[in-house]
Design a protein around this motif. Structure first.
Motif, PDB file in Angstrom:
ATOM      1  N   ILE A 170       0.806  -1.231   0.000  1.00  0.00           N
ATOM      2  CA  ILE A 170       0.000   0.000   0.000  1.00  0.00           C
ATOM      3  C   ILE A 170       0.836   1.276   0.000  1.00  0.00           C
ATOM      4  O   ILE A 170       0.537   2.215  -0.733  1.00  0.00           O
ATOM      5  CB  ILE A 170      -0.941   0.058   1.230  1.00  0.00           C
ATOM      6  CG1 ILE A 170      -1.660  -1.275   1.407  1.00  0.00           C
ATOM      7  CG2 ILE A 170      -1.941   1.181   1.088  1.00  0.00           C
ATOM      8  CD1 ILE A 170      -2.617  -1.619   0.341  1.00  0.00           C
ATOM      9  N   MET A 171       1.892   1.326   0.817  1.00  0.00           N
ATOM     10  CA  MET A 171       2.574   2.612   0.997  1.00  0.00           C
ATOM     11  C   MET A 171       3.152   3.156  -0.311  1.00  0.00           C
ATOM     12  O   MET A 171       3.164   4.356  -0.552  1.00  0.00           O
ATOM     13  CB  MET A 171       3.693   2.502   2.042  1.00  0.00           C
ATOM     14  CG  MET A 171       3.210   2.043   3.382  1.00  0.00           C
ATOM     15  SD  MET A 171       1.813   2.975   3.974  1.00  0.00           S
ATOM     16  CE  MET A 171       2.603   4.126   5.010  1.00  0.00           C
ATOM     17  N   LEU A 172       3.639   2.247  -1.183  1.00  0.00           N
ATOM     18  CA  LEU A 172       4.187   2.721  -2.450  1.00  0.00           C
ATOM     19  C   LEU A 172       3.070   3.236  -3.358  1.00  0.00           C
ATOM     20  O   LEU A 172       3.310   4.067  -4.226  1.00  0.00           O
ATOM     21  CB  LEU A 172       4.931   1.596  -3.169  1.00  0.00           C
ATOM     22  CG  LEU A 172       6.011   0.843  -2.404  1.00  0.00           C
ATOM     23  CD1 LEU A 172       6.748  -0.110  -3.325  1.00  0.00           C
ATOM     24  CD2 LEU A 172       6.998   1.793  -1.759  1.00  0.00           C
ATOM     25  N   LYS A 173       1.845   2.730  -3.104  1.00  0.00           N
ATOM     26  CA  LYS A 173       0.733   3.127  -3.976  1.00  0.00           C
ATOM     27  C   LYS A 173       0.214   4.519  -3.611  1.00  0.00           C
ATOM     28  O   LYS A 173      -0.480   5.141  -4.406  1.00  0.00           O
ATOM     29  CB  LYS A 173      -0.421   2.132  -3.872  1.00  0.00           C
ATOM     30  CG  LYS A 173       0.008   0.687  -3.906  1.00  0.00           C
ATOM     31  CD  LYS A 173       0.688   0.326  -5.196  1.00  0.00           C
ATOM     32  CE  LYS A 173       1.261  -1.054  -5.166  1.00  0.00           C
ATOM     33  NZ  LYS A 173       2.546  -1.180  -4.504  1.00  0.00           N
ATOM     34  N   LEU A 174       0.527   4.981  -2.383  1.00  0.00           N
ATOM     35  CA  LEU A 174       0.103   6.334  -1.986  1.00  0.00           C
ATOM     36  C   LEU A 174       0.717   7.361  -2.933  1.00  0.00           C
ATOM     37  O   LEU A 174       0.073   8.337  -3.322  1.00  0.00           O
ATOM     38  CB  LEU A 174       0.564   6.633  -0.555  1.00  0.00           C
ATOM     39  CG  LEU A 174      -0.236   5.989   0.576  1.00  0.00           C
ATOM     40  CD1 LEU A 174       0.478   6.204   1.890  1.00  0.00           C
ATOM     41  CD2 LEU A 174      -1.616   6.573   0.650  1.00  0.00           C
ATOM     42  N   GLY A 175       1.978   7.124  -3.296  1.00  0.00           N
ATOM     43  CA  GLY A 175       2.657   8.052  -4.220  1.00  0.00           C
ATOM     44  C   GLY A 175       1.971   8.074  -5.574  1.00  0.00           C
ATOM     45  O   GLY A 175       1.724   9.137  -6.143  1.00  0.00           O
ATOM     46  N   GLY A 176       1.649   6.885  -6.093  1.00  0.00           N
ATOM     47  CA  GLY A 176       1.002   6.807  -7.403  1.00  0.00           C
ATOM     48  C   GLY A 176      -0.369   7.449  -7.379  1.00  0.00           C
ATOM     49  O   GLY A 176      -0.761   8.154  -8.314  1.00  0.00           O
ATOM     50  N   TYR A 177      -1.106   7.217  -6.296  1.00  0.00           N
ATOM     51  CA  TYR A 177      -2.440   7.800  -6.147  1.00  0.00           C
ATOM     52  C   TYR A 177      -2.342   9.323  -6.131  1.00  0.00           C
ATOM     53  O   TYR A 177      -3.105  10.011  -6.815  1.00  0.00           O
ATOM     54  CB  TYR A 177      -3.068   7.282  -4.846  1.00  0.00           C
ATOM     55  CG  TYR A 177      -4.395   7.907  -4.499  1.00  0.00           C
ATOM     56  CD1 TYR A 177      -5.555   7.507  -5.141  1.00  0.00           C
ATOM     57  CD2 TYR A 177      -4.493   8.881  -3.508  1.00  0.00           C
ATOM     58  CE1 TYR A 177      -6.782   8.074  -4.823  1.00  0.00           C
ATOM     59  CE2 TYR A 177      -5.708   9.453  -3.185  1.00  0.00           C
ATOM     60  CZ  TYR A 177      -6.850   9.042  -3.844  1.00  0.00           C
ATOM     61  OH  TYR A 177      -8.058   9.611  -3.537  1.00  0.00           O
TER      62      TYR A 177
END
Length: 446
Positions: free
Chosen positions: A222-229
């Motif tokens: 999840i944490m890496l996806k915060l950047g993409g979001y």
């Protein structure tokens, strides 16, 4: 959306009652299936309450967050067996879930920033409280200072937008067009560090190696996806300036992704190798978003979901080995096919998904991203070929190194997998490979 938040809040007292470890997990499962049944509108925001709402991007990422949180608890049975602060551990998971749920569903940029940063604290506590080695303090500091240092300019950027426009609601931002270089860098850097982009990726392998299995799963999932979001959201009002400057990030990401893929072949720690492979995958996601076209946005979203499930599953496999061998070194984790033939199947299935073999979501995402990048410039073809080739290379390297060969002779006691571990791996692999049947949801959302 409010009902799910209230449900999460009411789970907090359960964390401190006796023998509630599996009940919390079952309630999260229940919440997952309730959330799946939401009627979601593809073209606009729906499920609105006073401050929260949900469009297709938020929907997929919140669903991924709940799913990974459930699997985190399932993977941490060792803590339950040893009664190692399990009440506090469950509280941490629930707090992290609340932060992620709020990050993906709030519509106000400032609130988004608040929860985006707030999700750091439970992660930090997971690494420092349940990590294995004494270096976890240093890894926690790396994580904190890299992300905080890059995030403060984002806060100033949000204040500037509010000062100019008198609103910071995400769905109104399409009326705001910024052409200011400083604002562009302020808004982007926080997300690029979180992804992480090559050059600012050093905190990630360090945090992964020191984190417990639950910490690694939530970081990769999840944490890496915060950047993409965040990038998908702020690109709306940075369109004009992006056409001039995005080439910088595409070049750094693609060359960095190629270099990191080579670096994967030098790793002797299983977790470190999986962490570096995450950086390589995320580099393609960054460059896909930066092309600013339809295929890039879709592909990056699909690959983020796919990578979240695949990477998380690989960390579970690494942990299953660690619980047996008490080592993550490739020199000791050898010849596992002799001990755990059925576990080798799961190694094979998750490795094949990691190298984007059909029918995984990773394949769909990478096809879209390759389409997007090659239409943006034919030059990207060279680095994309190299990244794709080497991603298959290091996946095979990890698989053959751990499964084949002569097993470590200093090993005395050993037991093959238990049903909980097979269930855990199956719950990673099934959604990853069966969601491709409903990929139309991900393909029509812009």
């Amino acid at each position: 959306m409010m009902k799910f938040l209230v449900m999460l809040l009411f789970m907090i007292p359960l964390c401190f009652m006796k023998n509630m470890f599996w009940l919390v997990q079952m309630l999260l499962f229940l919440m997952m299936f309730m959330f799946m049944n939401l009627t979601i509108s593809v073209v606009n925001f729906s499920n609105l309450s006073y401050m929260f709402s949900c469009d297709i991007i938020s929907f997929g990422l919140i669903m991924l967050s709940i799913w990974i949180s459930v699997l985190m608890i399932m993977a941490s049975e060792n803590l339950f067996k040893n009664s190692f602060y399990i009440g506090f551990f469950l509280l941490n998971v629930i707090m992290l879930m609340i932060m992620l749920f709020l990050t993906f569903s709030v519509m106000n940029l400032f609130m988004f920033y608040l929860f985006f940063e707030g999700s750091l604290i439970p992660t930090l506590l997971l690494i420092i409280g349940w990590g294995y080695q004494p270096e976890r303090i240093q890894a926690g500091m790396y994580l904190l200072f890299y992300t905080l240092f890059a995030s403060l300019p984002l806060l100033l950027g949000i204040f500037y937008i509010f000062n100019e426009m008198n609103y910071i609601m995400i769905y109104f931002l399409k009326f705001f067009n910024s052409n200011i270089y400083l604002l562009y860098f302020c808004m982007l850097m926080a997300f690029l560090v979180k992804m992480p982009m090559y050059f600012v990726h050093l905190w990630l392998p360090k945090a992964h190696v020191e984190a417990p299995v639950s910490g690694s799963m939530i970081l990769a999932g999840i944490m890496l996806k915060l950047g993409g979001y965040g990038l998908l959201r702020v690109m709306i009002f940075l369109q004009q300036i992006s056409f001039n400057l995005n080439i910088i990030w595409v070049i750094i990401s693609l060359l960095g992704g190629f270099y990191i893929s080579l670096k994967c072949f030098c790793q002797v720690d299983i977790k470190s190798l999986i962490a570096y492979s995450s950086v390589a995958h995320m580099s393609i996601v960054i460059s896909g978003i930066m092309t600013m076209n339809y295929w890039g946005f879709m592909g990056s979203y699909i690959l983020m979901i796919g990578h979240g499930l695949c990477s998380s599953g690989m960390f579970c496999l690494a942990n299953i080995n660690y619980e047996r061998f008490h080592s993550r070194s490739l020199f000791i984790n050898k010849g596992l096919m002799n001990f755990m033939p059925s576990m080798s199947l799961w190694w094979f299935l998750l490795m094949s998904s990691n190298m984007a073999a059909p029918p995984s979501l990773n394949l769909m995402g990478e096809i879209s991203l390759i389409n997007s990048l090659v239409s943006w410039s034919w030059m990207t073809m060279i680095s994309l070929m190299l990244i794709s080739f080497f991603s298959a290379g290091y996946s095979l390297y990890l698989f053959s190194y751990t499964q084949h060969g002569k097993y470590y002779s200093g090993l005395y006691s050993f037991y093959t997998g238990v049903s909980r571990e097979y269930l855990l791996l199956m719950l990673h692999w099934l959604p990853l490979n069966f969601m491709i049947l409903k990929v139309d949801y991900s393909m029509i959302w812009v």
